[in-house]
Design a protein around this motif. Structure first.
Motif, PDB file in Angstrom:
ATOM      1  N   PHE A   1       0.820  -1.208   0.000  1.00 56.85           N
ATOM      2  CA  PHE A   1       0.000   0.000   0.000  1.00 56.85           C
ATOM      3  C   PHE A   1       0.855   1.260   0.000  1.00 56.85           C
ATOM      4  O   PHE A   1       0.621   2.181  -0.795  1.00 56.85           O
ATOM      5  CB  PHE A   1      -0.933  -0.004   1.214  1.00 56.85           C
ATOM      6  CG  PHE A   1      -1.668   1.291   1.413  1.00 56.85           C
ATOM      7  CD1 PHE A   1      -2.797   1.587   0.668  1.00 56.85           C
ATOM      8  CD2 PHE A   1      -1.217   2.227   2.337  1.00 56.85           C
ATOM      9  CE1 PHE A   1      -3.466   2.803   0.829  1.00 56.85           C
ATOM     10  CE2 PHE A   1      -1.878   3.432   2.520  1.00 56.85           C
ATOM     11  CZ  PHE A   1      -3.004   3.718   1.759  1.00 56.85           C
ATOM     12  N   GLN A   2       1.834   1.318   0.881  1.00 54.86           N
ATOM     13  CA  GLN A   2       2.624   2.545   1.007  1.00 54.86           C
ATOM     14  C   GLN A   2       3.417   2.856  -0.254  1.00 54.86           C
ATOM     15  O   GLN A   2       3.413   3.996  -0.733  1.00 54.86           O
ATOM     16  CB  GLN A   2       3.550   2.433   2.219  1.00 54.86           C
ATOM     17  CG  GLN A   2       2.802   2.499   3.550  1.00 54.86           C
ATOM     18  CD  GLN A   2       3.731   2.345   4.740  1.00 54.86           C
ATOM     19  OE1 GLN A   2       4.747   1.655   4.675  1.00 54.86           O
ATOM     20  NE2 GLN A   2       3.384   2.984   5.841  1.00 54.86           N
ATOM     21  N   HIS A   3       4.090   1.858  -0.783  1.00 48.23           N
ATOM     22  CA  HIS A   3       4.876   2.111  -1.997  1.00 48.23           C
ATOM     23  C   HIS A   3       3.961   2.400  -3.185  1.00 48.23           C
ATOM     24  O   HIS A   3       4.253   3.281  -4.005  1.00 48.23           O
ATOM     25  CB  HIS A   3       5.794   0.925  -2.285  1.00 48.23           C
ATOM     26  CG  HIS A   3       6.960   0.829  -1.345  1.00 48.23           C
ATOM     27  ND1 HIS A   3       8.170   1.426  -1.593  1.00 48.23           N
ATOM     28  CD2 HIS A   3       7.081   0.236  -0.135  1.00 48.23           C
ATOM     29  CE1 HIS A   3       9.001   1.192  -0.590  1.00 48.23           C
ATOM     30  NE2 HIS A   3       8.369   0.468   0.308  1.00 48.23           N
ATOM     31  N   GLY A   4       2.857   1.669  -3.279  1.00 48.42           N
ATOM     32  CA  GLY A   4       1.925   1.900  -4.381  1.00 48.42           C
ATOM     33  C   GLY A   4       1.272   3.265  -4.304  1.00 48.42           C
ATOM     34  O   GLY A   4       1.134   3.964  -5.321  1.00 48.42           O
ATOM     35  N   LEU A   5       0.865   3.676  -3.103  1.00 52.02           N
ATOM     36  CA  LEU A   5       0.220   4.982  -2.966  1.00 52.02           C
ATOM     37  C   LEU A   5       1.199   6.107  -3.275  1.00 52.02           C
ATOM     38  O   LEU A   5       0.814   7.126  -3.869  1.00 52.02           O
ATOM     39  CB  LEU A   5      -0.348   5.149  -1.553  1.00 52.02           C
ATOM     40  CG  LEU A   5      -1.261   6.366  -1.384  1.00 52.02           C
ATOM     41  CD1 LEU A   5      -2.564   6.154  -2.144  1.00 52.02           C
ATOM     42  CD2 LEU A   5      -1.545   6.647   0.090  1.00 52.02           C
ATOM     43  N   ALA A   6       2.461   5.928  -2.906  1.00 50.61           N
ATOM     44  CA  ALA A   6       3.465   6.935  -3.240  1.00 50.61           C
ATOM     45  C   ALA A   6       3.611   7.075  -4.750  1.00 50.61           C
ATOM     46  O   ALA A   6       3.784   8.187  -5.265  1.00 50.61           O
ATOM     47  CB  ALA A   6       4.806   6.571  -2.603  1.00 50.61           C
TER      48      ALA A   6
END
Length: 474
Positions: free
Chosen positions: A15-20
């Motif tokens: 989630f974190q890498h994708g949202l970034a």
């Protein structure tokens, strides 16, 4: 129940890498498109907007100062910070530093959305902001994922899916008789390269698609709140259906943010059953100050949930609405009605000094929206072509384009460089046209025989004039 749960470390990481990455795309799109749309000399300029709309109604750093150079600096700074987070900088700083990174991204993008006017009036803007706000409280690899935030993300996915399902059942009758996909792939705002093929699927399969959509949006989301592995199965089904939508059209980052949110509901044990997942790392418990902030965030979301819940149970359900100026705890939903036919506005220009029956008109070509019948639609999502999307609304009714359409024509007549960069092709590269007009056409996907013999992906029929010939001399 424990405050944190290490089993969800992988979902958080995805989630974190994708949202970034989504933030990076959103900031980059803003930087590349803003001058013609909302710049100081744009069609809907920010300075004019902030003079009549207060900070309280539209909180934004641009309420205090605006210039095109400043906007560009903000957008590219957001893109740079997004790239750093996507590359892993989030896990190289203390917990408070990670929270600060996400908070800065949220404030910068909120500032853009709140002055973006019609160009930013899309549900996925609010979805990105709401997901980005929750990301502030998700921590980094120095602490295990907070369970409360994971539940808030499931609540967000539920509102996205269940809201979309309800608006369909309450809206167009074709959703209830399972026939909407007879038309949708052809009439959606911006078809993709596979949309023609989806449209040509057998009609019984279209009915199955609609029934499966109802199941995915009205039944499956409830499984997100069930114990594991049911929640992981529900999340996986949502991801699969969202990927189906990715293949069939161009909906900016709506589908991708939903996929990333759903990934946070998949625990490590369920993921390991189908993928080679390493053992979860050793993660520390949440410090007291962090736990306090997470609890405060949860209480705020619970309170703000009153408005979207009331909207969900209302017979006058609204689609893609925010109930506060910071776009938190919104309501979602799309395609409550489906068009049976597709109309497109086509802009043409001429450099003839006078208009006669022999005037030669040359057509402007947009990047994403249908134009040249021979051109296969391209895949643009998750990148968002804002002008192309609003042209779809303009074709439905000139009312949707009342505030900016004449400004767009004026910029074509001036060969405005910022505006022309939003187009695929300008037929007047050396000097601006003398006149510009707009005509409206009925478009439909070509039949297999037409595609084979004429190499046309679209067939179009002229309906009439949309705008009469216009010139700067008038």
């Amino acid at each position: 129940m424990a405050f944190t749960e290490s089993e969800y470390w992988l979902g958080r990481l995805v989630f974190q890498h994708g949202l970034a990455v989504i933030y990076l795309i959103a900031f980059s799109a803003a930087a590349r498109q803003f001058r013609a749309l909302i710049g100081a000399r744009g069609m809907l300029p920010v300075p004019r907007f902030v003079r009549r709309v207060s900070f309280r109604r539209a909180p934004s750093i641009f309420q205090w100062h605006y210039s095109d150079r400043y906007f560009a600096a903000v957008a590219w700074s957001g893109a740079a910070l997004s790239a750093a987070v996507a590359a892993g900088a989030l896990h190289l700083v203390p917990l408070w530093g990670a929270m600060l990174m996400w908070a800065v991204l949220w404030v910068l993008y909120l500032s853009i959305v709140n002055v973006g006017q019609a160009w930013y009036a899309f549900g996925w803007e609010s979805l990105l902001l709401e997901a980005g706000f929750l990301a502030i409280f998700l921590g980094n690899d120095r602490v295990a994922p907070p369970v409360l935030v994971l539940w808030l993300m499931r609540w967000l996915v539920f509102r996205v899916e269940f809201g979309a399902g309800l608006i369909k059942m309450r809206g167009d009758s074709c959703w209830r008789d399972l026939t909407c996909l007879y038309y949708h792939h052809e009439t959606q705002p911006m078809p993709g390269p596979l949309s023609w093929f989806f449209h040509r699927l057998p009609r019984p399969l279209h009915r199955v698609e609609v029934a499966a959509n109802h199941f995915a949006q009205l039944v499956v989301p409830w499984g997100l709140f069930a114990p594991q592995p049911v929640a992981s199965v529900a999340a996986s089904l949502i991801i699969v259906t969202q990927l189906w939508l990715v293949l069939s059209g161009n909906f900016a980052w709506l589908n991708w943010v939903t996929i990333l949110l759903a990934a946070t509901a998949i625990d490590g044990s369920s993921a390991a059953a189908v993928l080679p997942v390493p053992d979860p790392p050793s993660l520390a418990a949440a410090p007291a100050w962090f736990a306090g902030l997470v609890i405060a965030c949860t209480v705020a979301v619970v309170i703000l949930s009153y408005w979207p819940v009331r909207n969900l149970i209302s017979r006058q359900q609204r689609m893609n609405a925010s109930f506060n100026p910071v776009h938190l705890v919104n309501t979602y939903g799309a395609f409550g009605s489906i068009g049976r036919t597709r109309e497109e506005v086509v802009f043409e220009g001429t450099d003839d000094a006078e208009i006669t029956e022999r005037t030669h008109w040359r057509e402007y070509e947009f990047k994403g929206k249908p134009g040249d019948p021979h051109r296969l639609p391209r895949q643009w999502a998750p990148y968002h072509l804002r002008l192309d999307w609003l042209m779809w609304f303009a074709a439905i009714s000139p009312t949707y384009a009342r505030g900016w359409l004449l400004g767009f024509v004026e910029r074509l007549l001036r060969n405005d460089p910022a505006t022309l960069r939003l187009l695929r092709r300008c037929p007047f590269p050396d000097a601006p046209p003398t006149y510009v007009r707009a005509r409206i056409y009925l478009y439909r996907f070509a039949t297999p025989a037409e595609l084979r013999h004429e190499r046309n992906w679209w067939h179009r029929t002229l309906i009439g004039d949309y705008l009469p010939p216009m010139t700067l001399a008038q």
